[in-house]
Design an enzyme around this catalytic site. Structure first.
Site, PDB file in Angstrom:
ATOM      1  N   CYS A   1       0.854  -1.189   0.000  1.00 29.32           N
ATOM      2  CA  CYS A   1       0.000   0.000   0.000  1.00 29.32           C
ATOM      3  C   CYS A   1       0.893   1.244   0.000  1.00 29.32           C
ATOM      4  O   CYS A   1       1.793   1.372   0.837  1.00 29.32           O
ATOM      5  CB  CYS A   1      -0.888  -0.008   1.240  1.00 29.32           C
ATOM      6  SG  CYS A   1      -1.867   1.497   1.431  1.00 29.32           S
TER       7      CYS A   1
ATOM      8  N   CYS B   1       0.573   3.247   3.470  1.00 30.55           N
ATOM      9  CA  CYS B   1       1.097   2.813   4.777  1.00 30.55           C
ATOM     10  C   CYS B   1       2.132   1.707   4.717  1.00 30.55           C
ATOM     11  O   CYS B   1       2.624   1.278   5.759  1.00 30.55           O
ATOM     12  CB  CYS B   1      -0.069   2.365   5.658  1.00 30.55           C
ATOM     13  SG  CYS B   1      -0.793   0.799   5.127  1.00 30.55           S
TER      14      CYS B   1
ATOM     15  N   CYS C   1      -7.502  -0.500   2.068  1.00 26.63           N
ATOM     16  CA  CYS C   1      -6.470  -1.064   2.940  1.00 26.63           C
ATOM     17  C   CYS C   1      -6.977  -1.159   4.379  1.00 26.63           C
ATOM     18  O   CYS C   1      -7.497  -0.196   4.932  1.00 26.63           O
ATOM     19  CB  CYS C   1      -5.237  -0.167   2.872  1.00 26.63           C
ATOM     20  SG  CYS C   1      -3.945  -0.595   4.054  1.00 26.63           S
TER      21      CYS C   1
ATOM     22  N   CYS D   1      -4.708   1.422   6.766  1.00 24.66           N
ATOM     23  CA  CYS D   1      -4.812   2.898   6.725  1.00 24.66           C
ATOM     24  C   CYS D   1      -6.136   3.371   6.137  1.00 24.66           C
ATOM     25  O   CYS D   1      -6.389   4.577   6.092  1.00 24.66           O
ATOM     26  CB  CYS D   1      -3.635   3.501   5.952  1.00 24.66           C
ATOM     27  SG  CYS D   1      -3.701   3.258   4.162  1.00 24.66           S
TER      28      CYS D   1
ATOM     29  N   CYS E   1      -8.959  -4.924  -9.382  1.00 27.32           N
ATOM     30  CA  CYS E   1      -8.538  -3.888 -10.323  1.00 27.32           C
ATOM     31  C   CYS E   1      -8.000  -2.721  -9.495  1.00 27.32           C
ATOM     32  O   CYS E   1      -8.773  -2.004  -8.863  1.00 27.32           O
ATOM     33  CB  CYS E   1      -9.757  -3.478 -11.156  1.00 27.32           C
ATOM     34  SG  CYS E   1      -9.378  -2.268 -12.413  1.00 27.32           S
TER      35      CYS E   1
HETATM   36 ZN   LIG Z   1      -2.568   1.227   3.646  1.00 25.58          ZN
END
Ligand SMILES: [Zn+2]
Length: 180
Positions: free
Chosen positions: A94, A97, A142, A145, A165
């Site tokens: 990610c 984070c 996510c 975060c 996607c």
């Molecule tokens: Zn994250």
């Protein structure tokens, strides 16, 4: 086999095990082996360590389009991400984070212009129904975060049938071999 041969064989596994998964057992193996795609010595966070920042703090941390996508559920232009062409072994984390969310072996070429994956590292995303643009889609974000990554569709390749996607700008790639 002696210990050294075993270690060499284990180290080579992610590189030679690039066959397409045929059944859900193969998928589970990809999911449970994800750490073997981490660069040596990489320290990564876990989904159980939440990262909560104010909008101002996110603005400082994320530039331009990354902020729009991750914090305002924007969508990058199709074909704009260099990660569409990323094929090296490694981890997609990610961009908000640093949480690892996919491995290179979960990626496939969907032809949509966005990085696409047929499964994820387990337990890293939460989903919600998104009814914008006159259609019902499943948004995912996510777990650590809350950053928006993309939408998941049911027209992906077998055996999962899933197409995650993902906006490329919401990801950062960590090559397993930093010299690759
Ligand atoms: Zn994250």
């Amino acid at each position: 086999m002696d210990r050294r041969t075993f270690i060499l064989a284990a180290a080579a596994l992610p590189l030679c095990a690039h066959a397409q998964p045929k059944n859900m057992k193969d998928i589970q193996a990809l999911q449970s082996n994800w750490k073997s795609f981490l660069p040596a010595g990489a320290a990564v966070p876990s989904p159980s360590e939440p990262l909560k920042l104010s909008r101002d703090e996110w603005k400082k941390r994320l530039q331009g389009e990354a902020y729009k996508v991750l914090r305002d559920e924007g969508t990058e232009r199709a074909g704009s991400s260099p990660l569409n062409h990323e094929k090296r072994p490694g981890i997609f984390a990610c961009a908000g984070c640093g949480l690892p969310v996919f491995t290179s072996e979960m990626k496939y070429e969907s032809g949509t212009g966005w990085p696409s994956f047929f499964t994820t590292i387990p337990g890293v995303f939460d989903t919600k129904k998104d009814s914008s643009f006159f259609q019902v889609r499943t948004e995912y974000h996510c777990k650590r975060c809350g950053g928006h990554h993309g939408h998941v569709f049911d027209d992906g390749p077998e055996p999962t049938g899933e197409r995650w996607c993902n906006n490329g700008v919401a990801l950062k790639f960590l090559p397993k071999d930093a010299k690759a």
